[in-house]
Write a protein that holds these residues in place. Structure first.
Motif, PDB file in Angstrom:
ATOM      1  N   PRO A   1       2.410  13.169   2.128  1.00  0.00           N
ATOM      2  CA  PRO A   1       2.964  11.811   2.003  1.00  0.00           C
ATOM      3  C   PRO A   1       3.318  11.168   3.334  1.00  0.00           C
ATOM      4  CG  PRO A   1       4.670  13.425   1.537  1.00  0.00           C
ATOM      5  CD  PRO A   1       3.401  14.214   1.808  1.00  0.00           C
TER       6      PRO A   1
ATOM      7  N   SER B   1       0.636   4.569  -0.332  1.00  0.00           N
ATOM      8  CA  SER B   1      -0.428   5.495  -0.748  1.00  0.00           C
ATOM      9  C   SER B   1      -1.791   4.820  -0.795  1.00  0.00           C
ATOM     10  CB  SER B   1      -0.116   6.079  -2.133  1.00  0.00           C
ATOM     11  OG  SER B   1       1.096   6.769  -2.132  1.00  0.00           O
TER      12      SER B   1
ATOM     13  N   PRO C   1       3.050   8.893  -2.943  1.00  0.00           N
ATOM     14  CA  PRO C   1       2.250  10.008  -3.453  1.00  0.00           C
ATOM     15  C   PRO C   1       3.022  10.780  -4.520  1.00  0.00           C
ATOM     16  CG  PRO C   1       2.105   9.894  -1.071  1.00  0.00           C
ATOM     17  CD  PRO C   1       3.176   8.925  -1.479  1.00  0.00           C
TER      18      PRO C   1
END
Length: 452
Positions: free
Chosen positions: A40, A55, A408
């Motif tokens: 992430p 993301s 994420p």
């Protein structure tokens, strides 16, 4: 080559790609030159770590450079597979179709595309071809992509402006309004109702009975229900498909973004068998719709590896748990901070909406900055989040007052601590007038006025 030309990153884009994008990044201080990503996290040219809450607009559900996906892609490259033999069929495509359809056993066939927009285009063609009707219904404020068919179903005039006329027979209805939907469907000229179970622009969630009732209306009037799960699917909302929250079984499901594993673009249309058979109904129509690269082995391997990782690492369960925690935190802000108007979401798809405050001093400050550019207030939150707290986030859309989070699905408890600390500080600072946030606001207003 990357290391040799890194200093020219923004110059190359200004000269040969999108100069306005570079100007925007520099104006708001986002030109930090990200050089690598892992899970992430992103790392800039100074190797500072950032938490990515965008993301890639939902692409990196597994985070960046996931080891299992990379391993699968390397295995395909090392296997010397024939790949894209257009007069043959791919075993990997067959396996990926089989596995995707296990998540929606009421559907019978899969069609692969290169992107979410291509999946939408295919759905439009399939719906018209299967029903013999021209009309496509979509919801106001929807986003289904930017190619012409998908753009014709786009509820944001900012994207459509300058590109009209759109495809004919595409009709908008208010989201979450069954009466308006039935009025259009009752003409019996609508091939499909294409809808996001949760609208991405603004994170608008329907009332609990809406999608099930919409499915009933579609069946009553012979219209196909198409669920655009391109952003909401593959676990984003804490279920594999968002429609599962309401027990709905659409006639088509559209997937993309996260299915790529963050490496190779892939889109999919999952459809009822009778629809598929209507389109590909004779041998001479076996290629009546397709896309050159759509079933390439790298894309199919990425999809398979993504599905395996989602299950093996309980990413969907983690999305549900962490989403519940973050939603509770953000909803707790509503009573403590005047600017926080509403919080909406499911799983790790969260929208924090800001609005006009009650107190005179704050209201005057709000009016000042919003008069320059509608939605500008949110930059008083997103920019400090980025510069001071190393969190990448973004406003949900043009002239929007909602910040949308799509982290994420692999974020940890420590990441949630980071998010909560950062938002608490940034939102608290926005309530201090005068203060650093409002000095930033004046600077942003100056940029906006110059741009206009």
């Amino acid at each position: 080559m990357i290391s040799e030309r890194e200093a020219e990153r923004y110059l190359l884009h200004s000269r040969h790609l999108n100069e306005q994008m570079v100007r925007m990044l520099k104006a708001i201080g986002y030109d930090v030159g990200f050089k690598r990503g892992q899970g992430p996290y992103l790392y800039d040219r100074e190797d500072q770590q950032y938490l990515d809450l965008l993301s890639g607009f939902g692409v990196f559900a597994l985070g960046r450079n996931h080891a299992a996906v990379r391993k699968a892609l390397k295995a395909v490259l090392d296997a010397d597979l024939p790949n894209l033999v257009q007069m043959d069929v791919s075993i990997l495509a067959g396996i990926l179709a089989e596995r995707l359809l296990r998540y929606a056993p009421y559907l019978g066939n899969a069609f692969f595309a290169n992107s979410g927009a291509e999946a939408v285009e295919a759905a439009i063609k399939f719906a018209r071809g299967a029903t013999g009707r021209p009309g496509i219904v979509f919801a106001e404020h929807a986003f289904h992509g930017l190619t012409y068919g998908a753009l014709s179903l786009n509820g944001d005039t900012n994207f459509r402006a300058g590109f009209e006329p759109m495809l004919p027979d595409c009709v908008a209805v208010p989201f979450d309004n069954l009466g308006a939907l039935e009025q259009v469907l009752s003409t019996r000229g609508m091939a499909a109702f294409i809808v996001e179970p949760i609208q991405g622009k603004g994170v608008h969630i329907p009332s609990d009975g809406y999608l099930a009732a919409a499915a009933t209306l579609c069946k009553k009037y012979g219209t196909l229900l198409v669920a655009d799960e391109i952003q909401t699917g593959l676990g984003r909302t804490g279920r594999f498909l968002a429609v599962e929250h309401w027990g709905v079984e659409p006639d088509m499901v559209l997937l993309a973004k996260a299915l790529s594993g963050g490496h190779i673009p892939v889109g999919a249309v999952l459809t009822r068998k009778w629809i598929f058979d209507k389109i590909f109904n004779r041998m001479d129509r076996a290629v009546v719709h397709g896309s050159t690269f759509s079933k390439n082995d790298l894309a199919m391997a990425a999809g398979l590896a993504t599905l395996e990782a989602l299950e093996a690492e309980d990413c969907i369960g983690n999305a549900a748990r962490q989403g519940e925690r973050l939603l509770a935190f953000f909803k707790g802000m509503i009573g403590r901070h005047e600017f926080v108007k509403d919080v909406r979401g499911k799983g790790l798809m969260i929208g924090i909406e800001f609005g006009r405050p009650q107190s005179m001093k704050l209201r005057a400050a709000w009016n000042m900055i919003e008069a320059v550019n509608v939605g500008l207030f949110c930059q008083l939150i997103t920019l400090p989040l980025f510069k001071e707290h190393k969190i990448l986030s973004q406003v949900s859309g043009h002239a929007s007052h909602t910040i949308k989070l799509l982290p994420p699905l692999v974020i940890s408890d420590a990441d949630c601590d980071w998010i909560e600390r950062a938002f608490e500080a940034a939102v608290s600072d926005s309530h201090r007038v005068p203060g650093a946030a409002w000095s930033l606001g004046k600077a942003l207003a100056g940029h906006a006025m110059k741009a206009s």
